[in-house]
Scaffold this active site. Structure first.
Site, PDB file in Angstrom:
ATOM      1  N   ASN A  11       0.877  -1.146  -0.174  1.00  0.00           N
ATOM      2  CA  ASN A  11       0.034   0.106   0.045  1.00  0.00           C
ATOM      3  C   ASN A  11       1.085   1.196  -0.112  1.00  0.00           C
ATOM      4  O   ASN A  11       1.586   1.648   1.007  1.00  0.00           O
ATOM      5  CB  ASN A  11      -0.892   0.014   1.168  1.00  0.00           C
ATOM      6  CG  ASN A  11      -1.773   1.170   1.208  1.00  0.00           C
ATOM      7  OD1 ASN A  11      -1.632   2.136   1.034  1.00  0.00           O
ATOM      8  ND2 ASN A  11      -3.174   1.183   1.929  1.00  0.00           N
ATOM      9  N   GLU A  39      -3.869   1.611  -3.083  1.00  0.00           N
ATOM     10  CA  GLU A  39      -4.234   2.843  -2.723  1.00  0.00           C
ATOM     11  C   GLU A  39      -3.295   3.686  -3.588  1.00  0.00           C
ATOM     12  O   GLU A  39      -2.463   4.442  -3.309  1.00  0.00           O
ATOM     13  CB  GLU A  39      -3.938   3.373  -1.337  1.00  0.00           C
ATOM     14  CG  GLU A  39      -4.535   4.407  -0.779  1.00  0.00           C
ATOM     15  CD  GLU A  39      -4.684   4.718   0.725  1.00  0.00           C
ATOM     16  OE1 GLU A  39      -5.194   5.693   1.138  1.00  0.00           O
ATOM     17  OE2 GLU A  39      -4.070   3.875   1.419  1.00  0.00           O
ATOM     18  N   TYR A 109      -7.576  -3.725  -2.032  1.00  0.00           N
ATOM     19  CA  TYR A 109      -7.604  -2.734  -0.960  1.00  0.00           C
ATOM     20  C   TYR A 109      -8.856  -2.541  -0.335  1.00  0.00           C
ATOM     21  O   TYR A 109      -9.739  -2.031  -0.978  1.00  0.00           O
ATOM     22  CB  TYR A 109      -7.163  -1.230  -1.464  1.00  0.00           C
ATOM     23  CG  TYR A 109      -7.132   0.006  -0.510  1.00  0.00           C
ATOM     24  CD1 TYR A 109      -6.541  -0.352   0.562  1.00  0.00           C
ATOM     25  CD2 TYR A 109      -7.747   0.987  -1.031  1.00  0.00           C
ATOM     26  CE1 TYR A 109      -6.691   0.722   1.537  1.00  0.00           C
ATOM     27  CE2 TYR A 109      -7.875   2.109   0.179  1.00  0.00           C
ATOM     28  CZ  TYR A 109      -7.220   2.135   1.263  1.00  0.00           C
ATOM     29  OH  TYR A 109      -7.172   3.080   1.960  1.00  0.00           O
ATOM     30  N   ASP A 148      -3.675  -4.717   1.374  1.00  0.00           N
ATOM     31  CA  ASP A 148      -4.159  -3.997   2.448  1.00  0.00           C
ATOM     32  C   ASP A 148      -5.551  -4.566   3.037  1.00  0.00           C
ATOM     33  O   ASP A 148      -6.597  -3.968   2.351  1.00  0.00           O
ATOM     34  CB  ASP A 148      -4.095  -2.618   2.314  1.00  0.00           C
ATOM     35  CG  ASP A 148      -4.633  -1.965   3.607  1.00  0.00           C
ATOM     36  OD1 ASP A 148      -5.003  -2.518   4.612  1.00  0.00           O
ATOM     37  OD2 ASP A 148      -4.538  -0.672   3.674  1.00  0.00           O
ATOM     38  N   ASN A 150      -6.990  -4.532   5.556  1.00  0.00           N
ATOM     39  CA  ASN A 150      -7.621  -3.534   6.685  1.00  0.00           C
ATOM     40  C   ASN A 150      -8.355  -4.450   8.020  1.00  0.00           C
ATOM     41  O   ASN A 150      -9.329  -3.901   8.449  1.00  0.00           O
ATOM     42  CB  ASN A 150      -8.718  -2.420   6.130  1.00  0.00           C
ATOM     43  CG  ASN A 150      -8.143  -1.060   5.997  1.00  0.00           C
ATOM     44  OD1 ASN A 150      -7.524  -0.615   6.851  1.00  0.00           O
ATOM     45  ND2 ASN A 150      -8.373  -0.601   4.737  1.00  0.00           N
TER      46      ASN A 150
END
Length: 256
Positions: A11, A39, A109, A148, A150
């Site tokens: 990222n 991103e 992402y 990513d 999260n």
């Protein structure tokens, strides 16, 4: 492709920004077969990268300067798919899938649940749709997922689990969803090799000198179908690489 292969996921928190911070040197030094980016924060035509020997694939968000993913690879795929086949979730450029003869590579992402969890419902809806998408791929051939994601899955995956409980990325809902995903035939490759390693993270806030203090979160992953376990030789977190608030993660495999 019967040789050692290197996969990188990073990222970059803005691809146009990171190219001003020695991205070319990092990219060339890592010399990956597959270099996945999250991103990107850009639209088509805003940046021309010269990457000799690499095929380039981008998925852009409709919203300018937001989200976005990319894959740079030395190996031409059979097919390229953008998004997760869901009209509700395919407007933010959050996933790319490359199909090869013996596996799928997916970079993503995953949506952040946001301040005060204002997007938690959207995030949980994404998880359901994305996990179904990956399950369908996994029925056809093994999957390598990176990006990513999260979520810090376990308490050892972030520096301050007690004070961050119920914050975005460490809610019970997100963690349980990730556990459910792994239970469907996937493995967190880093924990496969290093089940008890602590104090190693992939993201640090820009605030409060968090990276200097190593007050971070492990939210960047390589996840793979369980049946690839014998083909994976290592999974790493490259904490010495700078240029973003995230560091890259790496996967090494033999012939898949």
């Amino acid at each position: 492709m019967a040789r050692l292969m290197k996969f990188i996921s990073w990222n970059v928190n803005g691809l146009r920004a990171v190219v001003k911070k020695d991205f070319d040197k990092t990219f060339n030094d890592l010399d990956a077969d597959f270099f996945c980016i999250q991103e990107t924060k850009m639209q088509a035509g805003q940046l021309a990268l010269t990457l000799p020997g690499y095929h380039q694939y981008f998925n852009y968000a409709e919203r300018k300067g937001y989200s976005g993913t990319a894959i740079f690879t030395k190996h031409a795929p059979l097919n390229v798919y953008y998004g997760i086949q869901s009209d509700e979730f395919d407007h933010e450029g959050r996933a790319i899938t490359l199909e090869y003869p013996t596996f799928y590579l997916v970079t993503s992402y995953v949506p952040n649940s946001g301040a005060k969890l204002k997007r938690l419902d959207f995030r949980m809806g994404w998880d359901v749709a994305f996990q179904q998408y990956l399950a369908n791929l996994n029925k056809e051939k093994p999957v390598i997922l990176c990006g990513d994601l999260n979520v810090a899955h376990k308490t050892i995956d972030l520096k301050n689990p007690q004070t961050n409980h119920h914050n975005a990325g460490f809610t019970d809902e997100e963690r349980n969803s990730f556990s459910h995903f792994l239970d469907q035939g996937f493995m967190d490759t880093f924990r496969h090799f290093y089940p008890d390693m602590t104090d190693i993270y992939s993201w640090w806030s820009y605030r409060f000198h968090a990276r200097d203090r190593n007050a971070g979160w492990r939210i960047d992953y390589f996840v793979a179908s369980n049946r690839l376990a014998d083909h994976i030789s290592d999974s790493k977190i490259l904490t010495d690489v700078f240029g973003s608030d995230h560091c890259p993660v790496e996967l090494l495999t033999d012939d898949i």
